[in-house]
Every structure is written in structure tokens, then in C-alpha cells.
Design a protein around this motif. Structure first.
Motif, PDB file in Angstrom:
ATOM      1  N   VAL A  32      42.935  73.751  -1.061  1.00  0.00           N
ATOM      2  CA  VAL A  32      43.674  73.682  -2.324  1.00  0.00           C
ATOM      3  C   VAL A  32      44.817  72.675  -2.224  1.00  0.00           C
ATOM      4  CG1 VAL A  32      45.115  74.980  -3.937  1.00  0.00           C
ATOM      5  CG2 VAL A  32      43.061  76.030  -2.971  1.00  0.00           C
ATOM      6  N   SER A  33      45.530  72.673  -1.104  1.00  0.00           N
ATOM      7  CA  SER A  33      46.668  71.754  -0.952  1.00  0.00           C
ATOM      8  C   SER A  33      46.206  70.303  -0.914  1.00  0.00           C
ATOM      9  CB  SER A  33      47.460  72.092   0.311  1.00  0.00           C
ATOM     10  OG  SER A  33      46.663  71.938   1.470  1.00  0.00           O
ATOM     11  N   VAL A  34      45.088  70.038  -0.249  1.00  0.00           N
ATOM     12  CA  VAL A  34      44.571  68.666  -0.183  1.00  0.00           C
ATOM     13  C   VAL A  34      44.115  68.202  -1.566  1.00  0.00           C
ATOM     14  CG1 VAL A  34      42.697  67.214   0.715  1.00  0.00           C
ATOM     15  CG2 VAL A  34      43.924  68.758   2.241  1.00  0.00           C
ATOM     16  N   LEU A  35      43.389  69.066  -2.275  1.00  0.00           N
ATOM     17  CA  LEU A  35      42.947  68.706  -3.626  1.00  0.00           C
ATOM     18  C   LEU A  35      44.138  68.482  -4.552  1.00  0.00           C
ATOM     19  CD1 LEU A  35      39.904  71.125  -4.153  1.00  0.00           C
ATOM     20  CD2 LEU A  35      39.843  68.647  -3.799  1.00  0.00           C
ATOM     21  N   ALA A  36      45.159  69.326  -4.425  1.00  0.00           N
ATOM     22  CA  ALA A  36      46.354  69.161  -5.260  1.00  0.00           C
ATOM     23  C   ALA A  36      47.043  67.841  -4.940  1.00  0.00           C
ATOM     24  CB  ALA A  36      47.312  70.330  -5.042  1.00  0.00           C
ATOM     25  N   ALA A  37      47.143  67.504  -3.656  1.00  0.00           N
ATOM     26  CA  ALA A  37      47.788  66.244  -3.270  1.00  0.00           C
ATOM     27  C   ALA A  37      47.023  65.051  -3.826  1.00  0.00           C
ATOM     28  CB  ALA A  37      47.879  66.158  -1.749  1.00  0.00           C
ATOM     29  N   LEU A  38      45.696  65.120  -3.782  1.00  0.00           N
ATOM     30  CA  LEU A  38      44.891  64.002  -4.271  1.00  0.00           C
ATOM     31  C   LEU A  38      44.974  63.868  -5.788  1.00  0.00           C
ATOM     32  CD1 LEU A  38      41.656  64.351  -2.078  1.00  0.00           C
ATOM     33  CD2 LEU A  38      43.390  62.556  -1.928  1.00  0.00           C
ATOM     34  N   MET A  39      44.756  64.981  -6.489  1.00  0.00           N
ATOM     35  CA  MET A  39      44.612  64.916  -7.943  1.00  0.00           C
ATOM     36  C   MET A  39      45.929  64.903  -8.702  1.00  0.00           C
ATOM     37  SD  MET A  39      41.351  67.470  -8.470  1.00  0.00           S
ATOM     38  CE  MET A  39      39.802  67.154  -7.633  1.00  0.00           C
ATOM     39  N   VAL A  52      46.797  65.669 -13.938  1.00  0.00           N
ATOM     40  CA  VAL A  52      48.168  66.116 -14.177  1.00  0.00           C
ATOM     41  C   VAL A  52      48.232  67.073 -15.357  1.00  0.00           C
ATOM     42  CG1 VAL A  52      50.476  65.340 -14.836  1.00  0.00           C
ATOM     43  CG2 VAL A  52      49.179  64.058 -13.147  1.00  0.00           C
ATOM     44  N   GLU A  53      47.394  66.825 -16.383  1.00  0.00           N
ATOM     45  CA  GLU A  53      47.432  67.699 -17.561  1.00  0.00           C
ATOM     46  C   GLU A  53      46.975  69.120 -17.220  1.00  0.00           C
ATOM     47  OE1 GLU A  53      43.390  65.890 -17.320  1.00  0.00           O
ATOM     48  OE2 GLU A  53      45.453  65.175 -17.116  1.00  0.00           O
ATOM     49  N   VAL A  54      46.019  69.256 -16.279  1.00  0.00           N
ATOM     50  CA  VAL A  54      45.582  70.586 -15.846  1.00  0.00           C
ATOM     51  C   VAL A  54      46.715  71.300 -15.112  1.00  0.00           C
ATOM     52  CG1 VAL A  54      43.925  71.841 -14.423  1.00  0.00           C
ATOM     53  CG2 VAL A  54      43.184  69.823 -15.704  1.00  0.00           C
ATOM     54  N   PHE A  55      47.410  70.536 -14.258  1.00  0.00           N
ATOM     55  CA  PHE A  55      48.559  71.102 -13.537  1.00  0.00           C
ATOM     56  C   PHE A  55      49.636  71.559 -14.508  1.00  0.00           C
ATOM     57  CE2 PHE A  55      52.854  70.063 -11.937  1.00  0.00           C
ATOM     58  CZ  PHE A  55      52.970  71.045 -10.966  1.00  0.00           C
ATOM     59  N   MET A  56      49.883  70.753 -15.536  1.00  0.00           N
ATOM     60  CA  MET A  56      50.921  71.090 -16.512  1.00  0.00           C
ATOM     61  C   MET A  56      50.589  72.390 -17.232  1.00  0.00           C
ATOM     62  SD  MET A  56      53.806  69.971 -17.542  1.00  0.00           S
ATOM     63  CE  MET A  56      54.911  70.724 -18.729  1.00  0.00           C
ATOM     64  N   GLY A  76      61.954  68.134 -13.317  1.00  0.00           N
ATOM     65  CA  GLY A  76      60.604  67.802 -12.874  1.00  0.00           C
ATOM     66  C   GLY A  76      59.525  68.206 -13.861  1.00  0.00           C
ATOM     67  N   ILE A  77      59.681  69.389 -14.462  1.00  0.00           N
ATOM     68  CA  ILE A  77      58.633  69.852 -15.379  1.00  0.00           C
ATOM     69  C   ILE A  77      58.641  69.038 -16.675  1.00  0.00           C
ATOM     70  CG2 ILE A  77      59.967  71.638 -16.598  1.00  0.00           C
ATOM     71  CD1 ILE A  77      57.424  73.417 -16.344  1.00  0.00           C
ATOM     72  N   TRP A  78      59.852  68.620 -17.124  1.00  0.00           N
ATOM     73  CA  TRP A  78      59.907  67.774 -18.318  1.00  0.00           C
ATOM     74  C   TRP A  78      59.321  66.393 -18.016  1.00  0.00           C
ATOM     75  CZ3 TRP A  78      60.495  70.840 -22.101  1.00  0.00           C
ATOM     76  CH2 TRP A  78      61.348  71.950 -22.022  1.00  0.00           C
ATOM     77  N   ALA A  79      59.554  65.918 -16.804  1.00  0.00           N
ATOM     78  CA  ALA A  79      58.973  64.634 -16.422  1.00  0.00           C
ATOM     79  C   ALA A  79      57.458  64.725 -16.346  1.00  0.00           C
ATOM     80  CB  ALA A  79      59.546  64.178 -15.074  1.00  0.00           C
ATOM     81  N   PHE A  80      56.934  65.845 -15.846  1.00  0.00           N
ATOM     82  CA  PHE A  80      55.484  66.027 -15.812  1.00  0.00           C
ATOM     83  C   PHE A  80      54.906  66.108 -17.215  1.00  0.00           C
ATOM     84  CE2 PHE A  80      55.527  67.221 -11.248  1.00  0.00           C
ATOM     85  CZ  PHE A  80      54.426  66.483 -10.853  1.00  0.00           C
ATOM     86  N   ALA A  81      55.650  66.732 -18.142  1.00  0.00           N
ATOM     87  CA  ALA A  81      55.178  66.799 -19.527  1.00  0.00           C
ATOM     88  C   ALA A  81      55.076  65.388 -20.116  1.00  0.00           C
ATOM     89  CB  ALA A  81      56.121  67.653 -20.364  1.00  0.00           C
TER      90      ALA A  81
END
Length: 204
Positions: free
Chosen positions: A97-104, A148-152, A173-178
Motif C-alpha cells: 500500500v505504501s509503495v502504491l501510494a508513493a507512486l500514484m 490524486v483525486e482518489v486520495f482527496m 496541505g489538504i487545501w493544496a491537494f484540493a
């Protein structure tokens, strides 16, 4: 007079060859054989595309430097950036999960923004970007894997769920991700064929 190669468009679906014509704003050219979209009149200029890529790069930096949320409970507060969350996931033994999160969520979006900016920056200067063809192949390959949209959406769901237990303070950070979600969607909407045409117009 024979048409030049730059004035011809080949349908990627049925290989029919068409002569390229200038389109009005909002018009779409379709294949006469299979009705697939050949090209569109771009709604963004080269300068606007470069500005969006630059804005996405700045927003990406902010999103990964500042914490996403802060959780408070009984006077104790805890906050984390995206990378701190990824490292914590790795330390908890969930390596996949951590590797996939880092990549995507980091490497693929970063590559997408930086490579677009690289290509568009050189084209604005009327120069052929070094490594243009390999870069275009990489951009085509990683486009579906930037999530990124899935993470958001996942972050918002998590914030709502833990809101009954913790006091949740949204951090920059969350506003920047939005904002990054919107900017990356715009960057991903760039028609790769348009960039090839810009390359021909600027550099031959």
C-alpha cells in the motif's frame, strides 16, 4: 500541389488519412469513416498551458510540504504530511500500500507536471525539448496512474468518519491537494496530439 505531412491527419482508429483544416473555437474534426475524434480546436494557448503546469508544480510542492490534517484529542495533537503517512504505512508492515501510494500520489503526478512543464517551456522558447519523444511516451504511459483525486476523496471520507472522535483541523496541505486535483485534471486534459502539433509549429 501535394499536401505536406504536417497538413495531414491519420485516424488512430481506422488509419484513414484526412487533410487538416483550421477549426473555429469549439469545433471538433471527426473521421469521415468511423466518426472518431481526430482533433479539436484548443481552448488554451501555449502560454496558458505552461502557466497551468507551473501552477500545478507550485501547488504540488505546497501539498507535500505542509501537513494535511491535525487530529486533537484530550489536549494531544498529531499531524502528518503525505510522506509521513506513507512512511507510517510502511512501518506498519503494509509495504504494498505504501509503495502504491508513493507512486500514484507522488512520483507519477510529479513526473506528469514536471515533464509537461519541461516540454511546454522549450516549445514556448521555439526550441525542441531534449528527449521529446521518450518524454511523450512516458506522459502517455503514466497519465492513467495519477490518482490524486482518489486520495482527496478518501481523505475527506476519513476526516468525516474520525470527526466524531477527534477534533479535526484542516491544514494547508489538504487545501493544496484540493487545488492540485483540479490543476492535474486540467493538465491531464491536454491533448497530446496538440503538443505534437505545437512541436511541429515551433520546431518543424
Amino acid at each position: 500541389m501535394e499536401p505536406s505531412a504536417h497538413s495531414l491527419v491519420i485516424c488512430e482508429h481506422c488509419d484513414a488519412v484526412h487533410r487538416k483544416h483550421e477549426l473555429a473555437r469549439g469545433e471538433v474534426a471527426r473521421c469521415v469513416r468511423c466518426q472518431a475524434v481526430l482533433y479539436r480546436r484548443p481552448w488554451l494557448s501555449l502560454d496558458s498551458m505552461f502557466a497551468l503546469a507551473l501552477a500545478a508544480a507550485i501547488t504540488f510542492f505546497i501539498a507535500n510540504v505542509w501537513p494535511i490534517v491535525t487530529l486533537e484529542l484530550n489536549g494531544h495533537a498529531s499531524s502528518a504530511t503525505l510522506w509521513q503517512a506513507i512512511v507510517a504505512t510502511w512501518n506498519d508492515g503494509v509495504g504494498v500500500v505504501s509503495v502504491l501510494a508513493a507512486l500514484m500520489l507522488f512520483f507519477f503526478p510529479m513526473l506528469q507536471v514536471l515533464l509537461f512543464g519541461w516540454v511546454l517551456g522549450f516549445l514556448r522558447a521555439g526550441r525542441l525539448p531534449p528527449g521529446f519523444i521518450p518524454i511523450m511516451r512516458v506522459l502517455h504511459a503514466i497519465r492513467p496512474w495519477s490518482m490524486v483525486e482518489v486520495f482527496m476523496l478518501g481523505t475527506l471520507v476519513a476526516v468525516v468518519k474520525v470527526g466524531d472522535i477527534f477534533e479535526v483541523i484542516l491544514q494547508p496541505g489538504i487545501w493544496a491537494f484540493a487545488a492540485l486535483t483540479v490543476l492535474l485534471a486540467l493538465v491531464a486534459s491536454f491533448d497530446v496530439r496538440r503538443i505534437w502539433l505545437l512541436k511541429r509549429e515551433c520546431c518543424g
